[in-house]
Design a protein around this motif. Sequence first.
Motif, PDB file in Angstrom:
ATOM      1  N   GLY A   9       0.812  -1.210   0.000  1.00  0.00           N
ATOM      2  CA  GLY A   9       0.000   0.000   0.000  1.00  0.00           C
ATOM      3  C   GLY A   9       0.848   1.263   0.000  1.00  0.00           C
ATOM      4  O   GLY A   9       2.004   1.267   0.419  1.00  0.00           O
ATOM      5  N   ASN A  32      -2.720   0.351   7.200  1.00  0.00           N
ATOM      6  CA  ASN A  32      -3.713  -0.400   6.426  1.00  0.00           C
ATOM      7  C   ASN A  32      -3.524  -1.912   6.510  1.00  0.00           C
ATOM      8  O   ASN A  32      -4.387  -2.663   6.064  1.00  0.00           O
ATOM      9  N   CYS A  33      -2.421  -2.378   7.060  1.00  0.00           N
ATOM     10  CA  CYS A  33      -2.166  -3.817   7.180  1.00  0.00           C
ATOM     11  C   CYS A  33      -3.086  -4.417   8.238  1.00  0.00           C
ATOM     12  O   CYS A  33      -3.099  -3.957   9.381  1.00  0.00           O
ATOM     13  N   GLU A  34      -3.838  -5.442   7.855  1.00  0.00           N
ATOM     14  CA  GLU A  34      -4.754  -6.071   8.798  1.00  0.00           C
ATOM     15  C   GLU A  34      -4.113  -7.229   9.552  1.00  0.00           C
ATOM     16  O   GLU A  34      -4.572  -7.607  10.621  1.00  0.00           O
TER      17      GLU A  34
END
Length: 51
Positions: A9, A32-34
């Motif tokens: 991202g 944004n990393c889940e």
Amino acid sequence: MPECANCGGFVTESYVRVFAPGERETVRVCPNCEDKLRDGADVREARSKRT
């Protein structure tokens, strides 16, 4: 253009300047990393889903 090494991202140059270790040109994990998150100077697996 800098990007997250984990998810690919987009991250801003300011974000990289603050959160990249040493003289790296990219971050290991971004907001944004889940599946991963920053834990001090390390990166660890997320214990639960982030929203």
